[in-house]
Scaffold this active site. Structure first.
Site, PDB file in Angstrom:
ATOM      1  N   LYS A  13       0.823  -1.207   0.000  1.00 10.88           N
ATOM      2  CA  LYS A  13       0.000   0.000   0.000  1.00 10.88           C
ATOM      3  C   LYS A  13       0.865   1.268   0.000  1.00 10.88           C
ATOM      4  CE  LYS A  13      -2.626  -0.178   3.515  1.00 10.88           C
ATOM      5  NZ  LYS A  13      -2.366   1.050   4.275  1.00 10.88           N
ATOM      6  N   ARG A  88      -9.762   1.718   9.900  1.00 11.68           N
ATOM      7  CA  ARG A  88      -9.365   0.328  10.081  1.00 11.68           C
ATOM      8  C   ARG A  88     -10.392  -0.460  10.874  1.00 11.68           C
ATOM      9  NH1 ARG A  88      -3.469   1.244   9.565  1.00 11.68           N
ATOM     10  NH2 ARG A  88      -2.234  -0.589   9.925  1.00 11.68           N
ATOM     11  N   ARG A 127      10.836  -7.371   5.856  1.00 12.96           N
ATOM     12  CA  ARG A 127      10.839  -5.920   5.771  1.00 12.96           C
ATOM     13  C   ARG A 127      11.718  -5.248   6.821  1.00 12.96           C
ATOM     14  NH1 ARG A 127       5.022  -2.914   5.491  1.00 12.96           N
ATOM     15  NH2 ARG A 127       5.051  -3.245   7.731  1.00 12.96           N
ATOM     16  N   ARG A 129      11.010  -3.694   9.806  1.00 17.79           N
ATOM     17  CA  ARG A 129      10.621  -2.520  10.573  1.00 17.79           C
ATOM     18  C   ARG A 129      10.550  -2.920  12.055  1.00 17.79           C
ATOM     19  NH1 ARG A 129       5.130   0.220   8.443  1.00 17.79           N
ATOM     20  NH2 ARG A 129       4.204  -0.818  10.230  1.00 17.79           N
ATOM     21  N   ARG A 140      -1.047  -8.223  13.729  1.00 19.66           N
ATOM     22  CA  ARG A 140      -1.557  -7.262  12.741  1.00 19.66           C
ATOM     23  C   ARG A 140      -2.395  -7.963  11.666  1.00 19.66           C
ATOM     24  NH1 ARG A 140       3.574  -4.965  12.408  1.00 19.66           N
ATOM     25  NH2 ARG A 140       3.551  -4.693  10.173  1.00 19.66           N
TER      26      ARG A 140
END
Ligand code: AMP
Length: 185
Positions: A13, A88, A127, A129, A140
């Site tokens: 996204k 969300r 990733r 992070r 998540r």
């Protein structure tokens, strides 16, 4: 153009939002970016939010709704905006509807970037992070499934939802987004 961009964590996204902004110039409202900036600045809201973010949980609705309300009132949003990472939950979507109704500025479209769950875990794990620990990733993804995916039905019923296949190259995916957005104009 006023749009909402929905997609599970790891769907790409952020990358697609950048492309979209370069071409269509909406104000970019990423609640994740706003919360990370607040956390890094050490504000009260930022530090409180970080307790949720670091474990992959959603920040309470009222906190995020207040942030968005303030942001949407700023002048750059009058030309259009891209909501990225908000709403969300159904409660957030209802709060947004009320805000936009009061302002007389309804949404034009809701884009869903769709990627199968197995693929997401692989992408997120690579990733790196700070909130990409395996436990936080799981939280998540489950949060998306339980709390956010009901929004697809919510916006589908309003006739606003366009689903984009999120598999392929960055360029292929953006071409699909362009096709949907250009057909609105
Ligand atoms: P993101 O960068 O969109 O993945 O957001 C990072 C984290 O910020 C999420 O895991 C949540 O903890 C928090 N967050 C971002 N947007 C929202 C939202 N709309 N509602 C609740 N929490 C949010």
């Amino acid at each position: 153009m006023r749009l909402v961009f929905i997609g599970p964590p790891g769907a790409g996204k952020g990358t697609q939002a950048e492309f979209l902004i370069k071409k269509y110039h909406p104000a970019h409202l990423s609640t994740g970016d706003m919360l990370r900036a607040a956390r890094d600045a050490g504000t009260e809201v930022g530090l409180k939010a970080n307790e949720y973010m670091s474990t992959g949980q959603l920040v309470p609705d009222q906190v995020i709704v207040d942030i968005i309300k303030e942001r949407l009132a700023q002048p750059d949003c009058s030309e259009g905006f891209l909501l990225d990472g908000f709403p969300r939950t159904i409660a957030q979507a209802e709060a947004l509807d009320e805000m936009l109704k009061a302002a007389g500025t309804p949404l034009d479209v809701v884009l869903e970037l769709r990627v199968p769950e197995e693929e997401l875990f692989t992408r997120l794990a690579g990733r790196g992070r700070a909130d990409d620990t395996p436990e936080a990733i799981k939280t998540r993804l489950v949060g998306y499934r339980n709390q956010t995916s009901p929004l697809l039905d919510y916006y589908g019923k309003k006739g606003l939802l366009k689903t984009i296949d999120g598999l392929g190259t960055v360029e292929e995916i953006f071409a699909r987004i362009e096709k949907e957005l250009d057909s609105l104009q």
